[in-house]
Design an enzyme around this catalytic site. Structure first.
Site, PDB file in Angstrom:
ATOM      1  CG  PHE A 131      17.871  21.935  30.160  1.00 41.75           C
ATOM      2  CD1 PHE A 131      19.113  22.344  29.700  1.00 41.75           C
ATOM      3  CD2 PHE A 131      17.778  20.730  30.840  1.00 41.75           C
ATOM      4  CE1 PHE A 131      20.254  21.573  29.929  1.00 41.75           C
ATOM      5  CE2 PHE A 131      18.912  19.945  31.071  1.00 41.75           C
ATOM      6  CZ  PHE A 131      20.148  20.363  30.606  1.00 41.75           C
TER       7      PHE A 131
ATOM      8  CB  ALA B 168       6.169  29.961  45.608  1.00 43.64           C
TER       9      ALA B 168
ATOM     10  CG  ASP C 105       4.878  15.093  38.071  1.00 45.29           C
ATOM     11  OD1 ASP C 105       5.645  14.797  37.138  1.00 45.29           O
ATOM     12  OD2 ASP C 105       5.260  15.249  39.236  1.00 45.29           O
TER      13      ASP C 105
END
Length: 311
Positions: free
Chosen positions: A146, A222, A229
């Site tokens: 995106f 999950a 990061d």
């Protein structure tokens, strides 16, 4: 020679996101890390409650001025992640420009955190700052699909589209681009996520080469926070150790992620108990417990070279 990273990211007291996700793994791999915390929260915002403070552009400047006054503003790498304020981001740009003047060899690793799955989760006025000011300074860029699409204005429906988008991002500045996650179908089935990367490098004889790779990463059912990061930090580390070999750097980065996530979901499921979905606290990354895997990852995910050419 010691290698020093300036990491400007968020900080949480409890758990792993932003600087908490990046600092320990980088230190384990031998990097000195100087952290500036863009926010200081009690925990990440995926919990029911959080409290904390946000660093302003002025406060960022004050911290940087202190570093400069002591003449210790020499860095080999800069790493940036989540930011939700234009003036803060523009101050980061000013700092990067100054540090690149101080050390022309400095490498800037940018995770342009803006959104996912078709929606922005930062104010829209950050997009032009990223596109026009941040990305041209970046040496290594780690957008998801995106983010790559909104930075280039091109949609990705196929591997060919992804190659085109990565080439457009190269033209904007970065020599290494990794699309950390895409919606493209994997040749290995719908249980895998497709990651693509592209690296421009100069051979000793002066010729330019471009290597493009594709990696299938197993999906886990999950929601993990701080994985992006960790990915950016590990890509920094492994491209440092494999400077002209994106395939090896991505394989080691993805394998670290795989080991950490596998350990995390196993622990979270044990805590939650049979038939119950783990909560945000139970799904915090098992970072310290993964120290050995971070330091010396067994490569369990192999990348395919999908394009290699001289330019």
């Amino acid at each position: 020679m010691e290698c020093r990273v300036l990491s400007i990211q968020s900080h949480v007291v409890r758990g792993y996101v932003g600087n908490k996700s990046a600092t320990f793994p980088l230190q384990v791999l031998g990097f000195e890390v100087d952290s500036i915390n863009s926010v200081q929260f009690s925990n990440h915002t995926g919990y029911g409650h959080w409290k904390g403070q946000v660093l302003t552009a002025e406060e960022l400047n004050v911290l940087y001025e202190g570093i400069k006054l002591n003449n210790v503003n020499h860095y080999d790498y800069i790493l940036t992640g989540y930011s939700r304020d234009t003036s803060f981001l523009e101050t980061v740009v000013d700092i990067i420009k100054e540090l690149k003047r101080t050390n022309p060899k400095l490498v800037y690793v940018c995770d342009p955190v803006m959104g996912d799955q078709g929606a922005m989760y930062v104010p829209e006025n950050l997009l032009p700052v990223y596109r026009d000011k941040v990305v041209p300074l970046a040496d290594i860029l780690t957008p998801n699909q995106f983010e790559a699409e909104i930075l280039t204005g091109r949609k990705i429906h196929s591997v060919e589209d992804a190659i085109e988008v990565m080439d457009l991002l190269h033209k904007m500045g970065p020599e290494t681009v990794v699309l950390t996650s895409t919606d493209l179908p994997s040749t290995r089935g719908d249980q895998f996520l497709v990651t693509l990367g592209s690296q421009k490098s100069v051979k000793p004889d002066g010729t330019n080469t471009v290597q493009k790779i594709c990696l299938d990463i197993p999906k886990v059912d999950a929601v993990f926070v701080g994985t992006g990061d960790l990915f950016a930090a590990m890509l920094l580390a492994w491209t440092h150790h494999h400077p002209n070999d994106l395939k090896s750097a991505c394989e080691k980065t993805a394998s670290v992620m795989h080991h950490v996530i596998k350990r995390t979901i196993k622990y979270a499921n044990e805590l939650a108990g049979p038939g119950k979905k783990p909560n945000a606290a139970q799904l915090e990354l098992r970072m310290v417990q993964s120290k050995a895997d971070i330091e010396n990852p067994a490569v369990v995910l192999e990348a395919r070279v999908i394009q290699k050419k001289n330019q």
